[in-house]
Write an enzyme that holds these catalytic residues in place. Structure first.
Site, PDB file in Angstrom:
ATOM      1  N   CYS A  79     -17.436  -6.177   1.847  1.00  0.00           N
ATOM      2  CA  CYS A  79     -18.158  -5.494   2.915  1.00  0.00           C
ATOM      3  C   CYS A  79     -17.642  -4.073   3.009  1.00  0.00           C
ATOM      4  CB  CYS A  79     -17.918  -6.190   4.250  1.00  0.00           C
ATOM      5  SG  CYS A  79     -18.724  -7.778   4.354  1.00  0.00           S
ATOM      6  N   THR A 120      13.171   4.341  10.682  1.00  0.00           N
ATOM      7  CA  THR A 120      14.055   3.239  11.072  1.00  0.00           C
ATOM      8  C   THR A 120      13.619   1.950  10.388  1.00  0.00           C
ATOM      9  OG1 THR A 120      14.458   4.289  13.192  1.00  0.00           O
ATOM     10  CG2 THR A 120      14.912   1.921  13.064  1.00  0.00           C
ATOM     11  N   THR A 151       0.856  -1.194   0.000  1.00  0.00           N
ATOM     12  CA  THR A 151       0.000   0.000   0.000  1.00  0.00           C
ATOM     13  C   THR A 151       0.886   1.236   0.000  1.00  0.00           C
ATOM     14  OG1 THR A 151      -1.767  -1.175   1.161  1.00  0.00           O
ATOM     15  CG2 THR A 151      -1.813   1.237   1.265  1.00  0.00           C
ATOM     16  N   GLN A 170       0.854  -9.563  -6.466  1.00  0.00           N
ATOM     17  CA  GLN A 170       0.366 -10.942  -6.596  1.00  0.00           C
ATOM     18  C   GLN A 170       1.244 -11.779  -7.535  1.00  0.00           C
ATOM     19  OE1 GLN A 170      -2.030 -12.397  -4.868  1.00  0.00           O
ATOM     20  NE2 GLN A 170      -2.942 -10.626  -3.868  1.00  0.00           N
ATOM     21  N   SER A 205       5.042  -6.963  -1.782  1.00  0.00           N
ATOM     22  CA  SER A 205       4.682  -7.117  -0.376  1.00  0.00           C
ATOM     23  C   SER A 205       5.115  -8.488   0.121  1.00  0.00           C
ATOM     24  CB  SER A 205       3.168  -6.953  -0.219  1.00  0.00           C
ATOM     25  OG  SER A 205       2.813  -7.107   1.134  1.00  0.00           O
ATOM     26  N   ALA A 206       5.781  -8.519   1.294  1.00  0.00           N
ATOM     27  CA  ALA A 206       6.315  -9.791   1.808  1.00  0.00           C
ATOM     28  C   ALA A 206       5.218 -10.777   2.191  1.00  0.00           C
ATOM     29  CB  ALA A 206       7.225  -9.516   3.010  1.00  0.00           C
ATOM     30  N   HIS A 207       4.109 -10.263   2.754  1.00  0.00           N
ATOM     31  CA  HIS A 207       3.126 -11.214   3.314  1.00  0.00           C
ATOM     32  C   HIS A 207       2.274 -11.903   2.255  1.00  0.00           C
ATOM     33  CE1 HIS A 207      -0.930  -9.122   3.292  1.00  0.00           C
ATOM     34  NE2 HIS A 207      -0.171  -8.059   3.119  1.00  0.00           N
TER      35      HIS A 207
END
Ligand SMILES: *Cc1c(COP(=O)(O)O)cnc(C)c1O
Length: 408
Positions: A332, A246, A78, A185, A205-207
């Site tokens: 939602c 940091t 993001t 993705q 993105s790592a996750h």
């Protein structure tokens, strides 16, 4: 005897992935023994942390064919999308105020563009074709001498459709326009090389690739052309002045390890997960009629399947499979249940969008899980349709679109 299956089953790998245990092992020492601040230049605690960060920077760079100096660590994709789009918009304002994106982008891109519109930028949101792909002629037609940025995602997070990134990159290059792609993705799942694809910026993105949450990166091209970005966070001038703050050393170490594992295991992971996705698809099609795949099957991530189940109501469908973690075609938003804007962009009606399911398979999905999920869906959809007068009429050959409805 087959192993008893553990419930609930996780089939939502596009939302997030579990952290690979090998990644956790790599991270652990950086919370305790090696806890230094990577910006502490005058003692070994800092040097150790910095060394670990630079190793991770190379691991991430190697996955996408970049040089380590082109990787800027962030808090996630993001932030990376925000930095790329707002950073270019501010830096190149003199050159122009027009940005081109696409209607099926992630909210991190769409909402960033919306904010820029409020600040006087002009944004073109390209439509997509029925298969979810942008039409390159639409893209060419949208370009003007005020266009400073094209931002189009590599792979969509709902339907898994992979855009013609190399072609878009070539068009952008030819016109001298910067090209950013939200590659969250795709990176780690399919081959992605910044030079082959001619991208100038790419968000990761790592996750989403078996690393930890809260860490990501932006690839920023340094040569041919050298991309300049205005920072969106001011402070100590970390990350070559592009992203102060940091560094999240354990998170970055984990991201690096996750990137290395994806690079080494991509071919075998892809083969395994493609076979599972095909198995799921085949079983659903064998057991049910009136189901539709959303988005191109050919230009698609190996681990994605997105299917609309006609003649069932979305909420009942989800309730019927409540021991399976998947995403639905309903988002939602505060109070109301909105149909997915991505499925609507493909031309799906509200009902079909609501009765759609995104299956996201991944590194730990098993054949037993796929079989369980397929069988469960077949029985739930069959049961719901037995109670549906519309399905019965359709089976009798009544064309529902021409029916006269009496309203009482
Ligand atoms: C998950 C995702 C993001 C946001 O990434 P975070 O690291 O969670 O902020 C952006 N774009 C796409 C396509 C995503 O799937």
């Amino acid at each position: 005897m087959p192993m008893p299956i553990k419930l609930p089953i996780y089939m939502d790998y596009h939302a997030t992935t579990p952290v690979d245990p090998r990644v956790v092992q790599a991270m652990l020492p950086y919370f305790t023994e090696h806890f230094g601040n990577a910006a502490s230049r005058n003692h070994p605690f800092g040097w150790e942390a910095e060394e670990a960060v630079e190793k991770a920077r190379k691991q991430v760079a190697d996955l996408i064919g970049a040089s380590p100096k082109e990787i800027v660590f962030t808090s996630g994709a993001t932030e990376s999308d925000n930095l790329a789009i707002k950073g270019v918009a501010e830096m190149y304002r003199e050159k122009g105020n027009h940005i081109i994106t696409c209607v099926t982008e992630h909210k991190a891109v769409i909402d960033t563009c919306k904010r820029l519109e409020k600040e006087g930028y002009r944004v073109t949101y390209l439509p997509v074709q029925k298969d979810g792909l942008v039409d390159l002629n639409d893209l060419k037609a949208a370009i003007s001498d005020k266009t400073i940025l094209i931002t189009i995602m590599t792979a969509n997070n709902e339907i898994g459709v992979v855009q013609p990134v190399a072609e878009i990159g070539a068009i952008a290059k030819e016109k001298g326009i910067l090209f950013h792609t939200d590659a969250v993705q795709a990176v780690g799942k399919i081959p992605f090389n910044v030079n082959d694809l001619k991208v100038d910026m790419a968000a990761m993105s790592a996750h989403k690739m078996y690393g930890p949450k809260g860490v990501g990166a932006l690839y920023v091209r340094r040569r041919n052309p050298r991309v300049l970005l205005s920072p969106i966070i001011d402070g100590g001038g970390h990350e070559r002045g592009m992203r102060s703050g940091t560094l999240n050393v354990p998170g970055i170490v984990g991201f690096g390890k996750a990137a290395e594992l994806c690079r080494l295991e991509m071919a075998s992971d892809t083969a395994r997960v493609t076979a599972l996705r095909e198995r799921l698809n085949k079983k659903l099609h064998e057991g049910l009629d009136e189901i539709y795949i959303n988005g191109s099957i050919e230009h698609r991530l190996p681990h994605n399947l997105n299917i609309s189940f006609a003649y069932v109501e979305g909420e009942s469908l989800l309730m019927g499979i409540n021991d399976v973690a998947v995403s639905s075609g309903s988002a939602c938003t505060s109070a109301s249940l909105e149909p997915s804007y991505v499925l609507k962009a493909l031309g799906a009606g509200d009902d079909l969008a609501h009765s759609s399911i995104r299956f996201g398979l991944g590194r730990w999905t098993t054949e037993e899980e796929v079989d369980y999920v397929a069988n469960k869906l077949v029985s739930v959809v069959t049961r719901l349709r037995e109670m549906s007068p519309l399905y019965e009429l359709a089976k009798e050959g009544v064309d529902l679109s021409t029916m006269q409805w009496e309203v009482h």
